[in-house]
Design a protein around this motif. Structure first.
Motif, PDB file in Angstrom:
ATOM      1  N   ARG A 181       2.982 -18.635  -3.155  1.00 23.33           N
ATOM      2  CA  ARG A 181       3.089 -20.059  -2.818  1.00 23.33           C
ATOM      3  C   ARG A 181       3.192 -20.279  -1.306  1.00 23.33           C
ATOM      4  N   TRP A 182       3.249 -19.202  -0.538  1.00 21.18           N
ATOM      5  CA  TRP A 182       3.401 -19.319   0.908  1.00 21.18           C
ATOM      6  C   TRP A 182       2.056 -19.646   1.566  1.00 21.18           C
ATOM      7  N   PRO A 183       2.081 -20.187   2.778  1.00 26.63           N
ATOM      8  CA  PRO A 183       0.822 -20.530   3.464  1.00 26.63           C
ATOM      9  C   PRO A 183      -0.115 -19.337   3.650  1.00 26.63           C
ATOM     10  N   ALA A 184       0.450 -18.135   3.797  1.00 20.97           N
ATOM     11  CA  ALA A 184      -0.391 -16.965   4.060  1.00 20.97           C
ATOM     12  C   ALA A 184      -0.976 -16.348   2.794  1.00 20.97           C
ATOM     13  N   ALA A 185      -0.690 -16.943   1.631  1.00 14.70           N
ATOM     14  CA  ALA A 185      -1.036 -16.303   0.358  1.00 14.70           C
ATOM     15  C   ALA A 185      -2.507 -15.945   0.233  1.00 14.70           C
ATOM     16  N   SER A 186      -3.391 -16.837   0.660  1.00 13.38           N
ATOM     17  CA  SER A 186      -4.821 -16.595   0.461  1.00 13.38           C
ATOM     18  C   SER A 186      -5.349 -15.452   1.320  1.00 13.38           C
ATOM     19  N   ARG A 187      -4.582 -15.071   2.354  1.00 18.43           N
ATOM     20  CA  ARG A 187      -5.044 -14.014   3.261  1.00 18.43           C
ATOM     21  C   ARG A 187      -4.200 -12.743   3.170  1.00 18.43           C
ATOM     22  N   MET A 188      -3.308 -12.675   2.170  1.00 21.32           N
ATOM     23  CA  MET A 188      -2.423 -11.516   2.052  1.00 21.32           C
ATOM     24  C   MET A 188      -3.204 -10.246   1.754  1.00 21.32           C
ATOM     25  N   ALA A 189      -2.691  -9.145   2.293  1.00 22.59           N
ATOM     26  CA  ALA A 189      -3.217  -7.838   1.938  1.00 22.59           C
ATOM     27  C   ALA A 189      -2.903  -7.558   0.469  1.00 22.59           C
ATOM     28  N   PRO A 190      -3.556  -6.594  -0.166  1.00 22.51           N
ATOM     29  CA  PRO A 190      -3.240  -6.256  -1.561  1.00 22.51           C
ATOM     30  C   PRO A 190      -1.761  -5.899  -1.718  1.00 22.51           C
ATOM     31  N   VAL A 191      -1.125  -6.433  -2.769  1.00 23.68           N
ATOM     32  CA  VAL A 191       0.311  -6.250  -2.992  1.00 23.68           C
ATOM     33  C   VAL A 191       0.539  -5.427  -4.261  1.00 23.68           C
ATOM     34  N   GLU A 192       1.383  -4.428  -4.159  1.00 17.85           N
ATOM     35  CA  GLU A 192       1.809  -3.611  -5.307  1.00 17.85           C
ATOM     36  C   GLU A 192       3.298  -3.837  -5.510  1.00 17.85           C
ATOM     37  N   VAL A 193       3.717  -4.030  -6.765  1.00 20.44           N
ATOM     38  CA  VAL A 193       5.135  -4.171  -7.083  1.00 20.44           C
ATOM     39  C   VAL A 193       5.704  -2.812  -7.480  1.00 20.44           C
ATOM     40  N   ILE A 194       6.693  -2.345  -6.719  1.00 19.86           N
ATOM     41  CA  ILE A 194       7.371  -1.084  -7.008  1.00 19.86           C
ATOM     42  C   ILE A 194       8.874  -1.350  -6.914  1.00 19.86           C
ATOM     43  N   PRO A 195       9.600  -1.339  -8.023  1.00 18.58           N
ATOM     44  CA  PRO A 195      11.043  -1.600  -7.972  1.00 18.58           C
ATOM     45  C   PRO A 195      11.796  -0.435  -7.347  1.00 18.58           C
ATOM     46  N   CYS A 196      13.089  -0.613  -7.115  1.00 15.96           N
ATOM     47  CA  CYS A 196      13.933   0.493  -6.685  1.00 15.96           C
ATOM     48  C   CYS A 196      14.035   1.479  -7.844  1.00 15.96           C
ATOM     49  N   CYS A 197      13.400   2.624  -7.688  1.00 18.18           N
ATOM     50  CA  CYS A 197      13.286   3.586  -8.779  1.00 18.18           C
ATOM     51  C   CYS A 197      14.445   4.586  -8.778  1.00 18.18           C
ATOM     52  N   VAL A 198      14.519   5.362  -9.831  1.00 16.27           N
ATOM     53  CA  VAL A 198      15.631   6.282 -10.058  1.00 16.27           C
ATOM     54  C   VAL A 198      15.075   7.644 -10.443  1.00 16.27           C
ATOM     55  N   ASP A 199      15.687   8.685  -9.919  1.00 12.99           N
ATOM     56  CA  ASP A 199      15.357  10.043 -10.341  1.00 12.99           C
ATOM     57  C   ASP A 199      15.985  10.255 -11.718  1.00 12.99           C
ATOM     58  N   THR A 200      15.229   9.942 -12.757  1.00 17.88           N
ATOM     59  CA  THR A 200      15.778   9.968 -14.118  1.00 17.88           C
ATOM     60  C   THR A 200      16.093  11.386 -14.589  1.00 17.88           C
ATOM     61  N   ALA A 201      15.531  12.391 -13.927  1.00 20.96           N
ATOM     62  CA  ALA A 201      15.893  13.768 -14.284  1.00 20.96           C
ATOM     63  C   ALA A 201      17.320  14.073 -13.840  1.00 20.96           C
ATOM     64  N   ARG A 202      17.735  13.475 -12.738  1.00 21.87           N
ATOM     65  CA  ARG A 202      19.088  13.715 -12.225  1.00 21.87           C
ATOM     66  C   ARG A 202      20.099  12.775 -12.871  1.00 21.87           C
TER      67      ARG A 202
END
Length: 406
Positions: A181-202
């Motif tokens: 919804r921001w003014p720069a939206a139409s010119r944004m670089a490609p966006v990837e959503v990556i949450p704060c992840c967890v080392d589930t093995a540990r």
């Protein structure tokens, strides 16, 4: 691919250990050559620097720390950014990086400038709406001209970062929806959503003997039910509301006790019990490597975060860590993707507000929550470090191909 990683959070800070190094170790295993340039607090670097350097070197990661300066405000940050930029240029002579990966807004100033003068791709890993967080958290008072000027500068640069970088990482889908919804939206670089992840093995099964030994040291009896909070209390976490919730919980079942695992001064908790008996609250601290052991004592997790505009872009690390241990969580709505996560998986209970009625409803719901493998499965699905590394790997590969074609 050779990657220069810029961070204003130190590798010796708790965030460095939990939310930077594990990703970079995973990316190094994919064959990327990584050099970290980070701002380190002198006391933490003196205490932990040699151990961190050894761990990074064993993963094939080079680390160049620079000194972090706190004062005077603003000017010290500009000095650190200038030094980060100059150091990166010097490093370029022997480490011809093709990607400059900036963690949040302050190092993004250096990364943006580097990408203007070097044949390097700029990855803006925004980590939230930083400038708005400073305002919402009361750190920047916009009624004062210096802070208003700094805020406007960073909001202006935010638009430049989003449109002039080659890739963007957002922690949440909610934040991405807002950015569209921001003014720069139409010119944004490609966006990837990556949450704060967890080392589930540990964050997994712990040794039963170690668990029993820790319970004994903390004075936890076999019949106690443990509600746990993990992490710094900081600007955003609502300690008074969490303690008030504990009062409602103990009215339902007095066996509940609150284990607050925090690096903060214990008096910050014990001075605010507001009628709770002292034995209802246990305050302890631990190294990040010990967090799974402390979480293993819990029957449920708890955290309340002050809702604000900027918090739609936040991904609480502690949520993934608790869920990875199979622990149900009581939290509040209106923070990042938390509402969506709780709606998709049966992982706990969300409070819509902090009214007495909602607190009482949450306390009753807590009695029906139990640790389960299904809760851990949700963490494996959404917060897995392996999946997070794979997403960064895909970004690096795409930027690498683009660099080769220019």
């Amino acid at each position: 691919m050779r990657v220069l990683f810029l961070s204003y959070d130190g590798m010796t800070d708790p965030l460095g250990s939990s939310q930077v190094i594990p990703y970079l170790q995973g990316l190094a295993r994919h064959g990327h050559q990584i050099l970290i340039l980070s701002a380190e607090k002198p006391d933490r670097h003196a205490a932990l620097g040699p151990e961190i350097a050894k761990n990074l070197a064993s993963a094939g990661i080079e680390w160049r720390p620079i000194r972090y300066h706190k004062n005077p405000p603003v000017l010290s940050t500009l000095f650190d950014v200038s030094r980060m930029f100059a150091t990166a240029l010097l490093l370029r002579r022997r480490f011809a990086f093709g990607i400059v990966h900036a963690r949040s807004y302050v190092p993004a100033l250096a990364a943006w400038a580097l990408a203007k003068i070097l044949p390097a791709r700029f990855l803006f890993d925004m980590r939230g709406f930083w400038a708005d967080e400073r305002v919402d958290g009361g750190l920047w008072n916009l009624s004062r001209l210096p802070y208003r000027t700094v805020y406007r500068f960073f909001k202006y640069m935010e638009g430049r970062f989003l449109t002039e970088s080659h890739a963007v990482v957002s922690l949440t889908h909610k934040g991405l929806e807002e950015m569209r919804r921001w003014p720069a939206a139409s010119r944004m670089a490609p966006v990837e959503v990556i949450p704060c992840c967890v080392d589930t093995a540990r964050f997994s099964v712990v040794d039963p003997e170690e668990k029993r030994g820790l319970a004994l040291r903390l004075g936890i009896a076999p019949g106690d039910k443990i509600l746990v909070y993990l992490g710094s209390l900081g600007t955003w976490y609502l300690l008074d509301e969490m303690l008030a919730f504990l009062s409602f919980v103990r009215k339902e079942n007095p066996a509940w006790r609150f284990l607050v695992v925090t690096p903060d001064d214990p008096s910050r908790v014990t001075s605010r019990l507001n009628g709770l008996p002292p034995e209802a609250v246990i305050v302890a601290s631990c190294r990040h490597a010990e967090a799974p052991l402390y979480l293993s004592l819990a029957h449920a997790g708890l955290f309340f975060i002050r809702p604000a505009y900027s918090k739609m872009s936040s991904s609480p690390t502690k949520l993934g860590e608790m869920l990875a241990m199979g622990i149900p969580v009581v939290a509040n709505a209106g923070v990042g993707d938390v509402d969506w996560i709780f709606g998709r998986w049966p992982v706990g209970h969300l409070l819509r507000d902090f009214s007495p009625e909602e607190m009482a409803r949450g306390a009753r719901a807590l009695e029906r929550l139990h640790p389960s493998p299904g809760i851990r499965a949700a963490a494996l699905d959404y917060f897995s470090l392996e999946k997070g590394v794979a997403r960064y790997q895909a970004i690096y590969e795409r930027l690498g191909r683009a660099s080769e074609n220019t």
